[in-house]
Design a protein around this motif. Structure first.
Motif, PDB file in Angstrom:
ATOM      1  N   ALA A  88       0.825  -1.206   0.000  1.00  0.00           N
ATOM      2  CA  ALA A  88       0.000   0.000   0.000  1.00  0.00           C
ATOM      3  C   ALA A  88       0.856   1.251   0.000  1.00  0.00           C
ATOM      4  O   ALA A  88       0.547   2.231  -0.677  1.00  0.00           O
ATOM      5  N   SER A  89       1.957   1.249   0.746  1.00  0.00           N
ATOM      6  CA  SER A  89       2.789   2.449   0.796  1.00  0.00           C
ATOM      7  C   SER A  89       3.375   2.756  -0.583  1.00  0.00           C
ATOM      8  O   SER A  89       3.603   3.909  -0.916  1.00  0.00           O
ATOM      9  N   TYR A  90       3.559   1.738  -1.386  1.00  0.00           N
ATOM     10  CA  TYR A  90       4.025   1.952  -2.755  1.00  0.00           C
ATOM     11  C   TYR A  90       2.985   2.732  -3.554  1.00  0.00           C
ATOM     12  O   TYR A  90       3.303   3.616  -4.335  1.00  0.00           O
ATOM     13  N   TRP A  91       1.713   2.442  -3.304  1.00  0.00           N
ATOM     14  CA  TRP A  91       0.639   3.082  -4.066  1.00  0.00           C
ATOM     15  C   TRP A  91       0.382   4.519  -3.633  1.00  0.00           C
ATOM     16  O   TRP A  91      -0.272   5.269  -4.333  1.00  0.00           O
ATOM     17  N   LEU A  92       0.896   4.923  -2.477  1.00  0.00           N
ATOM     18  CA  LEU A  92       0.644   6.270  -1.984  1.00  0.00           C
ATOM     19  C   LEU A  92       1.482   7.343  -2.685  1.00  0.00           C
ATOM     20  O   LEU A  92       1.600   8.443  -2.189  1.00  0.00           O
ATOM     21  N   THR A  93       2.029   7.043  -3.826  1.00  0.00           N
ATOM     22  CA  THR A  93       2.859   8.018  -4.532  1.00  0.00           C
ATOM     23  C   THR A  93       2.043   8.959  -5.400  1.00  0.00           C
ATOM     24  O   THR A  93       2.461  10.076  -5.637  1.00  0.00           O
ATOM     25  N   ASP A  94       0.891   8.523  -5.894  1.00  0.00           N
ATOM     26  CA  ASP A  94       0.049   9.397  -6.719  1.00  0.00           C
ATOM     27  C   ASP A  94      -1.385   8.893  -6.730  1.00  0.00           C
ATOM     28  O   ASP A  94      -1.689   7.796  -6.269  1.00  0.00           O
ATOM     29  N   LYS A  95      -2.284   9.720  -7.253  1.00  0.00           N
ATOM     30  CA  LYS A  95      -3.712   9.391  -7.248  1.00  0.00           C
ATOM     31  C   LYS A  95      -4.029   8.145  -8.060  1.00  0.00           C
ATOM     32  O   LYS A  95      -4.876   7.348  -7.670  1.00  0.00           O
ATOM     33  N   THR A  96      -3.331   7.970  -9.180  1.00  0.00           N
ATOM     34  CA  THR A  96      -3.579   6.789 -10.009  1.00  0.00           C
ATOM     35  C   THR A  96      -3.252   5.519  -9.232  1.00  0.00           C
ATOM     36  O   THR A  96      -4.001   4.541  -9.269  1.00  0.00           O
ATOM     37  N   VAL A  98      -3.183   5.121  -5.885  1.00  0.00           N
ATOM     38  CA  VAL A  98      -4.146   4.927  -4.796  1.00  0.00           C
ATOM     39  C   VAL A  98      -5.451   4.366  -5.348  1.00  0.00           C
ATOM     40  O   VAL A  98      -6.014   3.425  -4.797  1.00  0.00           O
ATOM     41  N   GLU A  99      -5.922   4.937  -6.448  1.00  0.00           N
ATOM     42  CA  GLU A  99      -7.188   4.474  -7.018  1.00  0.00           C
ATOM     43  C   GLU A  99      -7.062   3.063  -7.582  1.00  0.00           C
ATOM     44  O   GLU A  99      -8.036   2.315  -7.586  1.00  0.00           O
ATOM     45  N   SER A 100      -5.865   2.677  -8.012  1.00  0.00           N
ATOM     46  CA  SER A 100      -5.649   1.298  -8.458  1.00  0.00           C
ATOM     47  C   SER A 100      -5.760   0.337  -7.281  1.00  0.00           C
ATOM     48  O   SER A 100      -6.254  -0.776  -7.419  1.00  0.00           O
ATOM     49  N   PHE A 101      -5.289   0.779  -6.126  1.00  0.00           N
ATOM     50  CA  PHE A 101      -5.282  -0.087  -4.942  1.00  0.00           C
ATOM     51  C   PHE A 101      -6.649  -0.122  -4.256  1.00  0.00           C
ATOM     52  O   PHE A 101      -7.162  -1.189  -3.931  1.00  0.00           O
ATOM     53  N   LEU A 102      -7.253   1.056  -4.040  1.00  0.00           N
ATOM     54  CA  LEU A 102      -8.512   1.134  -3.295  1.00  0.00           C
ATOM     55  C   LEU A 102      -9.744   1.214  -4.184  1.00  0.00           C
ATOM     56  O   LEU A 102     -10.831   0.877  -3.744  1.00  0.00           O
ATOM     57  N   GLY A 103      -9.586   1.696  -5.397  1.00  0.00           N
ATOM     58  CA  GLY A 103     -10.710   1.901  -6.307  1.00  0.00           C
ATOM     59  C   GLY A 103     -11.138   3.364  -6.330  1.00  0.00           C
ATOM     60  O   GLY A 103     -11.234   4.000  -5.283  1.00  0.00           O
ATOM     61  N   ALA A 104     -11.395   3.876  -7.514  1.00  0.00           N
ATOM     62  CA  ALA A 104     -11.804   5.277  -7.678  1.00  0.00           C
ATOM     63  C   ALA A 104     -13.121   5.555  -6.966  1.00  0.00           C
ATOM     64  O   ALA A 104     -13.306   6.634  -6.388  1.00  0.00           O
ATOM     65  N   ASP A 105     -14.041   4.582  -6.978  1.00  0.00           N
ATOM     66  CA  ASP A 105     -15.329   4.791  -6.314  1.00  0.00           C
ATOM     67  C   ASP A 105     -15.166   4.896  -4.801  1.00  0.00           C
ATOM     68  O   ASP A 105     -15.882   5.639  -4.131  1.00  0.00           O
ATOM     69  N   ILE A 134      -2.306   3.167   4.033  1.00  0.00           N
ATOM     70  CA  ILE A 134      -2.943   3.743   2.844  1.00  0.00           C
ATOM     71  C   ILE A 134      -4.206   4.535   3.194  1.00  0.00           C
ATOM     72  O   ILE A 134      -4.496   5.548   2.577  1.00  0.00           O
ATOM     73  N   PHE A 135      -4.943   4.116   4.224  1.00  0.00           N
ATOM     74  CA  PHE A 135      -6.146   4.858   4.594  1.00  0.00           C
ATOM     75  C   PHE A 135      -5.779   6.175   5.274  1.00  0.00           C
ATOM     76  O   PHE A 135      -6.193   7.242   4.856  1.00  0.00           O
ATOM     77  N   SER A 136      -5.012   6.094   6.361  1.00  0.00           N
ATOM     78  CA  SER A 136      -4.689   7.311   7.115  1.00  0.00           C
ATOM     79  C   SER A 136      -3.780   8.237   6.319  1.00  0.00           C
ATOM     80  O   SER A 136      -3.711   9.431   6.589  1.00  0.00           O
ATOM     81  N   GLY A 137      -3.112   7.712   5.307  1.00  0.00           N
ATOM     82  CA  GLY A 137      -2.228   8.522   4.485  1.00  0.00           C
ATOM     83  C   GLY A 137      -2.890   9.165   3.278  1.00  0.00           C
ATOM     84  O   GLY A 137      -2.229   9.856   2.503  1.00  0.00           O
ATOM     85  N   PRO A 139      -4.639  11.871   2.835  1.00  0.00           N
ATOM     86  CA  PRO A 139      -4.410  13.306   2.632  1.00  0.00           C
ATOM     87  C   PRO A 139      -3.022  13.644   2.095  1.00  0.00           C
ATOM     88  O   PRO A 139      -2.796  14.764   1.640  1.00  0.00           O
ATOM     89  N   LEU A 140      -2.094  12.705   2.132  1.00  0.00           N
ATOM     90  CA  LEU A 140      -0.787  12.948   1.524  1.00  0.00           C
ATOM     91  C   LEU A 140      -0.902  13.064   0.011  1.00  0.00           C
ATOM     92  O   LEU A 140      -0.162  13.813  -0.622  1.00  0.00           O
ATOM     93  N   VAL A 141      -1.826  12.317  -0.560  1.00  0.00           N
ATOM     94  CA  VAL A 141      -2.027  12.317  -2.010  1.00  0.00           C
ATOM     95  C   VAL A 141      -3.171  13.251  -2.399  1.00  0.00           C
ATOM     96  O   VAL A 141      -3.077  13.983  -3.374  1.00  0.00           O
ATOM     97  N   TYR A 142      -4.245  13.207  -1.652  1.00  0.00           N
ATOM     98  CA  TYR A 142      -5.416  14.055  -1.904  1.00  0.00           C
ATOM     99  C   TYR A 142      -5.382  15.193  -0.878  1.00  0.00           C
ATOM    100  O   TYR A 142      -6.056  15.144   0.147  1.00  0.00           O
ATOM    101  N   THR A 143      -4.582  16.198  -1.147  1.00  0.00           N
ATOM    102  CA  THR A 143      -4.341  17.253  -0.162  1.00  0.00           C
ATOM    103  C   THR A 143      -5.613  17.996   0.239  1.00  0.00           C
ATOM    104  O   THR A 143      -5.696  18.515   1.346  1.00  0.00           O
ATOM    105  N   GLU A 144      -6.623  18.023  -0.624  1.00  0.00           N
ATOM    106  CA  GLU A 144      -7.874  18.699  -0.267  1.00  0.00           C
ATOM    107  C   GLU A 144      -8.590  17.987   0.886  1.00  0.00           C
ATOM    108  O   GLU A 144      -9.436  18.580   1.556  1.00  0.00           O
ATOM    109  N   MET A 145      -8.242  16.731   1.142  1.00  0.00           N
ATOM    110  CA  MET A 145      -8.872  15.988   2.236  1.00  0.00           C
ATOM    111  C   MET A 145      -8.427  16.508   3.601  1.00  0.00           C
ATOM    112  O   MET A 145      -9.087  16.250   4.605  1.00  0.00           O
TER     113      MET A 145
END
Length: 170
Positions: A88-96, A98-105, A134-137, A139-145
């Motif tokens: 999961a920490s690998y996926w926290l690099t960008d929105k694409t 994160v959405e690949s790991f958790l899903g855009a929805d 990945i959950f608590s992180g 806002p690192l990727v989605y700064t508006e959160m």
């Protein structure tokens, strides 16, 4: 852990035990994780946890239901296994990623908190991993959160980051 936190938040003001910090609060419980226990050679439960499964679809449904009930806060304290955290920490690099790991929805469901005036609270984790959860992180990727998202960490008696908590920079 969730029951413990719910008691701190909404413990009754009835002269028995402690009083919750918001004792008139209604708690709406949801179960988002399932635990499977190990069995011995005879099929008897050993009491040892074999695996805990977190289902993002169930989390999404719970959030949507909480929004429909005008929840002012959604408290979360669960995550993935150690191998999933590392991945999961690998996926926290960008929105694409994160959405690949958790899903855009799933991400869209979290974003609805802003429109519903709901605060999202997520525990950072307590296994001492060096990477953010990945959950608590998020806002690192989605700064508006950061406007409606609180990550809870553990501190020691000196008020310093405890070694069991995840450092996530939020």
């Amino acid at each position: 852990h969730g029951t413990h936190v719910a008691g701190i938040i909404a413990g009754e003001n009835n002269n028995i035990g402690m009083i919750g910090i918001a004792y008139n609060t209604e708690i709406i419980p949801y179960k988002a994780a399932y635990t499977y226990y190990d069995r011995d050679d005879y099929g008897n439960l050993t009491g040892n946890i074999e695996n805990t499964f977190v289902d993002n679809n169930i989390i999404k449904l719970a959030f949507d239901d909480a929004y429909s009930r005008d929840a002012i806060a959604i408290n979360n304290s669960y995550g993935y296994t150690a191998d999933d955290y590392i991945n999961a920490s690998y996926w926290l690099t960008d929105k694409t990623g994160v959405e690949s790991f958790l899903g855009a929805d799933f991400i869209q469901t979290i974003r609805k908190a802003k429109d519903n005036d709901t605060v999202i609270v997520w525990a950072a984790g307590n296994d001492g991993y060096s990477q953010p959860d990945i959950f608590s992180g998020l806002p690192l990727v989605y700064t508006e959160m950061k406007d409606y998202f609180i990550t809870v960490i553990a501190v020691n008696n000196s008020g310093k980051l405890d070694t069991i908590t995840y450092p996530d920079g939020t």
